[in-house]
Design a protein around this motif. Structure first.
Motif, PDB file in Angstrom:
ATOM      1  N   VAL A  91       0.830  -1.206   0.000  1.00  0.00           N
ATOM      2  CA  VAL A  91       0.000   0.000   0.000  1.00  0.00           C
ATOM      3  C   VAL A  91       0.866   1.257   0.000  1.00  0.00           C
ATOM      4  O   VAL A  91       0.609   2.207  -0.759  1.00  0.00           O
ATOM      5  CB  VAL A  91      -0.955  -0.002   1.220  1.00  0.00           C
ATOM      6  CG1 VAL A  91      -1.687   1.332   1.331  1.00  0.00           C
ATOM      7  CG2 VAL A  91      -1.955  -1.143   1.110  1.00  0.00           C
ATOM      8  N   LEU A  92       1.899   1.274   0.826  1.00  0.00           N
ATOM      9  CA  LEU A  92       2.771   2.453   0.901  1.00  0.00           C
ATOM     10  C   LEU A  92       3.498   2.691  -0.426  1.00  0.00           C
ATOM     11  O   LEU A  92       3.606   3.835  -0.889  1.00  0.00           O
ATOM     12  CB  LEU A  92       3.783   2.274   2.034  1.00  0.00           C
ATOM     13  CG  LEU A  92       3.206   2.310   3.453  1.00  0.00           C
ATOM     14  CD1 LEU A  92       4.281   1.961   4.480  1.00  0.00           C
ATOM     15  CD2 LEU A  92       2.605   3.674   3.765  1.00  0.00           C
ATOM     16  N   LEU A  93       3.985   1.609  -1.064  1.00  0.00           N
ATOM     17  CA  LEU A  93       4.671   1.765  -2.343  1.00  0.00           C
ATOM     18  C   LEU A  93       3.707   2.202  -3.449  1.00  0.00           C
ATOM     19  O   LEU A  93       4.065   3.035  -4.301  1.00  0.00           O
ATOM     20  CB  LEU A  93       5.355   0.455  -2.737  1.00  0.00           C
ATOM     21  CG  LEU A  93       6.626   0.102  -1.962  1.00  0.00           C
ATOM     22  CD1 LEU A  93       7.117  -1.285  -2.339  1.00  0.00           C
ATOM     23  CD2 LEU A  93       7.723   1.132  -2.232  1.00  0.00           C
ATOM     24  N   GLN A  94       2.498   1.650  -3.452  1.00  0.00           N
ATOM     25  CA  GLN A  94       1.518   2.034  -4.462  1.00  0.00           C
ATOM     26  C   GLN A  94       1.168   3.512  -4.342  1.00  0.00           C
ATOM     27  O   GLN A  94       1.096   4.236  -5.354  1.00  0.00           O
ATOM     28  CB  GLN A  94       0.244   1.183  -4.326  1.00  0.00           C
ATOM     29  CG  GLN A  94       0.366  -0.219  -4.871  1.00  0.00           C
ATOM     30  CD  GLN A  94       0.280  -0.260  -6.400  1.00  0.00           C
ATOM     31  OE1 GLN A  94       0.657   0.687  -7.086  1.00  0.00           O
ATOM     32  NE2 GLN A  94      -0.208  -1.364  -6.942  1.00  0.00           N
ATOM     33  N   MET A  95       0.939   3.974  -3.122  1.00  0.00           N
ATOM     34  CA  MET A  95       0.602   5.384  -2.927  1.00  0.00           C
ATOM     35  C   MET A  95       1.783   6.278  -3.299  1.00  0.00           C
ATOM     36  O   MET A  95       1.609   7.343  -3.902  1.00  0.00           O
ATOM     37  CB  MET A  95       0.168   5.621  -1.483  1.00  0.00           C
ATOM     38  CG  MET A  95      -1.133   4.920  -1.112  1.00  0.00           C
ATOM     39  SD  MET A  95      -1.694   5.282   0.559  1.00  0.00           S
ATOM     40  CE  MET A  95      -2.212   6.992   0.363  1.00  0.00           C
ATOM     41  N   THR A  96       3.001   5.831  -2.974  1.00  0.00           N
ATOM     42  CA  THR A  96       4.188   6.638  -3.287  1.00  0.00           C
ATOM     43  C   THR A  96       4.394   6.765  -4.787  1.00  0.00           C
ATOM     44  O   THR A  96       4.652   7.861  -5.313  1.00  0.00           O
ATOM     45  CB  THR A  96       5.435   6.007  -2.644  1.00  0.00           C
ATOM     46  OG1 THR A  96       5.255   5.921  -1.235  1.00  0.00           O
ATOM     47  CG2 THR A  96       6.674   6.850  -2.925  1.00  0.00           C
ATOM     48  N   ARG A  97       4.269   5.651  -5.520  1.00  0.00           N
ATOM     49  CA  ARG A  97       4.504   5.681  -6.965  1.00  0.00           C
ATOM     50  C   ARG A  97       3.439   6.485  -7.693  1.00  0.00           C
ATOM     51  O   ARG A  97       3.701   7.037  -8.775  1.00  0.00           O
ATOM     52  CB  ARG A  97       4.579   4.254  -7.521  1.00  0.00           C
ATOM     53  CG  ARG A  97       3.262   3.512  -7.516  1.00  0.00           C
ATOM     54  CD  ARG A  97       3.408   2.041  -7.836  1.00  0.00           C
ATOM     55  NE  ARG A  97       3.687   1.823  -9.239  1.00  0.00           N
ATOM     56  CZ  ARG A  97       3.335   0.715  -9.886  1.00  0.00           C
ATOM     57  NH1 ARG A  97       2.700  -0.265  -9.246  1.00  0.00           N
ATOM     58  NH2 ARG A  97       3.607   0.570 -11.158  1.00  0.00           N
ATOM     59  N   ARG A  98       2.220   6.556  -7.133  1.00  0.00           N
ATOM     60  CA  ARG A  98       1.172   7.337  -7.779  1.00  0.00           C
ATOM     61  C   ARG A  98       1.289   8.820  -7.458  1.00  0.00           C
ATOM     62  O   ARG A  98       0.943   9.672  -8.280  1.00  0.00           O
ATOM     63  CB  ARG A  98      -0.204   6.811  -7.363  1.00  0.00           C
ATOM     64  CG  ARG A  98      -0.509   5.394  -7.821  1.00  0.00           C
ATOM     65  CD  ARG A  98      -0.371   5.250  -9.314  1.00  0.00           C
ATOM     66  NE  ARG A  98      -0.394   3.842  -9.725  1.00  0.00           N
ATOM     67  CZ  ARG A  98      -0.103   3.422 -10.953  1.00  0.00           C
ATOM     68  NH1 ARG A  98       0.234   4.289 -11.881  1.00  0.00           N
ATOM     69  NH2 ARG A  98      -0.133   2.146 -11.253  1.00  0.00           N
ATOM     70  N   LEU A  99       1.747   9.133  -6.260  1.00  0.00           N
ATOM     71  CA  LEU A  99       1.869  10.537  -5.867  1.00  0.00           C
ATOM     72  C   LEU A  99       3.182  11.154  -6.318  1.00  0.00           C
ATOM     73  O   LEU A  99       3.287  12.376  -6.454  1.00  0.00           O
ATOM     74  CB  LEU A  99       1.730  10.652  -4.344  1.00  0.00           C
ATOM     75  CG  LEU A  99       0.360  10.231  -3.765  1.00  0.00           C
ATOM     76  CD1 LEU A  99       0.395  10.275  -2.247  1.00  0.00           C
ATOM     77  CD2 LEU A  99      -0.749  11.111  -4.306  1.00  0.00           C
ATOM     78  N   ASP A 100       4.212  10.319  -6.549  1.00  0.00           N
ATOM     79  CA  ASP A 100       5.521  10.804  -6.987  1.00  0.00           C
ATOM     80  C   ASP A 100       5.833  10.185  -8.352  1.00  0.00           C
ATOM     81  O   ASP A 100       6.209   9.011  -8.442  1.00  0.00           O
ATOM     82  CB  ASP A 100       6.585  10.424  -5.955  1.00  0.00           C
ATOM     83  CG  ASP A 100       7.971  10.948  -6.313  1.00  0.00           C
ATOM     84  OD1 ASP A 100       8.105  11.599  -7.374  1.00  0.00           O
ATOM     85  OD2 ASP A 100       8.919  10.712  -5.544  1.00  0.00           O
ATOM     86  N   SER A 101       5.683  10.950  -9.410  1.00  0.00           N
ATOM     87  CA  SER A 101       5.814  10.412 -10.766  1.00  0.00           C
ATOM     88  C   SER A 101       7.235   9.945 -11.082  1.00  0.00           C
ATOM     89  O   SER A 101       7.436   9.094 -11.951  1.00  0.00           O
ATOM     90  CB  SER A 101       5.378  11.462 -11.792  1.00  0.00           C
ATOM     91  OG  SER A 101       6.165  12.635 -11.658  1.00  0.00           O
ATOM     92  N   GLY A 102       8.246  10.491 -10.410  1.00  0.00           N
ATOM     93  CA  GLY A 102       9.622  10.098 -10.692  1.00  0.00           C
ATOM     94  C   GLY A 102      10.171   9.015  -9.784  1.00  0.00           C
ATOM     95  O   GLY A 102      11.351   8.650  -9.893  1.00  0.00           O
ATOM     96  N   PHE A 103       9.332   8.456  -8.921  1.00  0.00           N
ATOM     97  CA  PHE A 103       9.809   7.481  -7.931  1.00  0.00           C
ATOM     98  C   PHE A 103      10.334   6.215  -8.602  1.00  0.00           C
ATOM     99  O   PHE A 103      11.441   5.747  -8.293  1.00  0.00           O
ATOM    100  CB  PHE A 103       8.671   7.142  -6.965  1.00  0.00           C
ATOM    101  CG  PHE A 103       9.005   6.056  -5.990  1.00  0.00           C
ATOM    102  CD1 PHE A 103       9.858   6.305  -4.926  1.00  0.00           C
ATOM    103  CD2 PHE A 103       8.480   4.780  -6.131  1.00  0.00           C
ATOM    104  CE1 PHE A 103      10.170   5.304  -4.018  1.00  0.00           C
ATOM    105  CE2 PHE A 103       8.791   3.775  -5.234  1.00  0.00           C
ATOM    106  CZ  PHE A 103       9.629   4.043  -4.178  1.00  0.00           C
ATOM    107  N   GLU A 104       9.559   5.649  -9.534  1.00  0.00           N
ATOM    108  CA  GLU A 104       9.974   4.403 -10.176  1.00  0.00           C
ATOM    109  C   GLU A 104      11.259   4.578 -10.984  1.00  0.00           C
ATOM    110  O   GLU A 104      12.108   3.681 -11.024  1.00  0.00           O
ATOM    111  CB  GLU A 104       8.851   3.888 -11.077  1.00  0.00           C
ATOM    112  CG  GLU A 104       7.745   3.186 -10.322  1.00  0.00           C
ATOM    113  CD  GLU A 104       6.750   2.524 -11.249  1.00  0.00           C
ATOM    114  OE1 GLU A 104       6.772   1.287 -11.345  1.00  0.00           O
ATOM    115  OE2 GLU A 104       5.959   3.245 -11.864  1.00  0.00           O
ATOM    116  N   ALA A 105      11.395   5.744 -11.643  1.00  0.00           N
ATOM    117  CA  ALA A 105      12.607   5.985 -12.428  1.00  0.00           C
ATOM    118  C   ALA A 105      13.835   6.037 -11.539  1.00  0.00           C
ATOM    119  O   ALA A 105      14.898   5.501 -11.884  1.00  0.00           O
ATOM    120  CB  ALA A 105      12.458   7.292 -13.208  1.00  0.00           C
TER     121      ALA A 105
END
Length: 395
Positions: free
Chosen positions: A317-331
């Motif tokens: 849940v924390l990773l899903q919310m982070t990747r959706r709220l921060d567009s550059g997180f996965e990169a």
């Protein structure tokens, strides 16, 4: 975007489409070693989850008496089987293929199925927590009946469908163009890219999950406090029961002295009656204590199941919310191979919940463990009998 991602894209601008596809294949192959921990994790869940939950269904269905607890455990096992049969195999394929997974209808079904099973599981755990709270903290109030359990499952199903149906709409093929080559992946569909709906849905699921977890924590905190109080009260009663019995015997002997002619026989009768009364009181106390112990053990077992759910879902849940709220997180994560490996693993942490419950039952429920042993013995006997018959027929 992170510099490493920019370089990755720039290096492909002067390639032909066939060269880009070949390079993407090579990149997937190069990244496979960093995915090995996640592959092992998912494969272990399949090996443990499918047979484990099937055994739970069989043993509880045919060897346990009807009741709310049995219904709740069977419901959880069925939801977990749904994830093991549908979600985990697809996730293994999705993990291996980063750029070429082009099955939009299957993506929709799997994402919907996973969300439905997860929502149904957490709602069932919430119903279980309310049931255990009434059993432990409000034992003299009206308890949940089997009819109400059936209504609760209907409510769980409707609520889970309401929570998960957007997955059928939002998920599908997400395409990206790399060096002129169009890649595909199972994620939010292209139709919704650039809109706030996917982020809103992820935030909705995350907030709902946190609310459910908060309610579960409050209920089980109250339950554990009550169990501790009951144990202290039981120890106090146990320590004073012998003293109380001796005082009652002494009082009976001194207050009701029989006439002198019948004193010997009456004393014997009084002692016998008091002895029987003491035994009845002790037996009643033991039955009550045994009932409290059994109820507390079942509650603690369901508490462990709930904790396992919380621990397995929180990283996801924390990773899903982070990747959706921060567009550059996965990169940024992709630039660090170790971080990328950990990210791929913890993003799928919620699958742990689909395989761990049978292990908890096996460790904590003696009756379930014994029934599993009997089932194994019967299966071995049947197998040996078939082998003997086959040997005899060949002779």
């Amino acid at each position: 975007m992170a510099p490493c991602t920019q370089d990755f894209l720039l290096n492909m601008e002067n390639m032909t489409l066939e060269q880009v596809k070949t390079r993407l294949d090579e990149i997937e192959t190069e990244e496979l070693p960093y995915k090995v921990p996640t592959f092992i994790f998912l494969a272990s869940l399949l090996i443990c989850g499918i047979p484990g939950n099937i055994i739970v269904c069989f043993v509880y269905k045919f060897n346990f008496p009807s009741g709310p607890s049995k219904s709740f455990i069977l419901g959880l096992a069925l939801f977990d089987l749904q994830v093991c049969f549908i979600g985990v195999p697809f996730e293994i394929v999705d993990l291996k293929t980063d750029y070429f997974l082009n099955i939009p209808w299957l993506c929709k079904i799997v994402r919907f199925s996973n969300t439905l099973a997860s929502a149904a599981s957490v709602l069932t755990l919430l119903v279980i927590a309310v049931y255990r709270y009434k059993k432990i903290c409000l034992p003299f109030k009206k308890q949940i009946t089997m009819k109400e359990v059936r209504y609760a499952f209907i409510g769980v199903g409707i609520s889970a469908l309401f929570i998960s149906w957007p997955a059928l709409v939002f998920y599908g093929n997400q395409t990206k163009t790399i060096g002129g080559y169009e890649t595909t992946d199972c994620s939010f569909d292209n139709v919704f890219m650039g809109t706030f709906y996917p982020q809103l849905y992820q935030v909705f699921l995350g907030v709902l999950c946190f609310i459910m977890i908060g309610i579960l924590v409050v209920l089980y905190t109250l339950i554990v406090i009550q169990i501790i109080r009951q144990k202290r009260r039981g120890r106090a009663l146990g320590s004073h029961s012998g003293t109380l019995g001796s005082r009652l015997d002494l009082t009976e002997d001194t207050k009701h002295k029989p006439p002198s002619g019948l004193r010997k026989g009456s004393k014997a009768l009084s002692a016998s009656t008091l002895s029987i009364g003491g035994e009845v009181r002790c037996a009643t106390l033991e039955r009550k204590q045994a009932k409290h112990v059994k109820r507390s053990q079942t509650t603690i077992m369901m508490l462990l199941v709930t904790l396992a759910f919380i621990v397995s879902y929180m990283p996801h849940v924390l990773l899903q919310m982070t990747r959706r709220l921060d567009s550059g997180f996965e990169a940024r994560v992709h630039c660090n191979k170790s971080a990328s490996a950990a990210y791929k693993l913890f993003l799928r942490s919620f699958f742990l919940n689909s395989a761990i419950n049978p292990i908890i039952y096996g460790f904590y429920n003696t009756r379930f463990r014994n029934e599993c042993k009997r089932l194994l013995v019967r299966l071995l006997h049947i197998r040996n009998a078939k082998v003997q018959v086959s040997t005899a027929s060949s002779d």
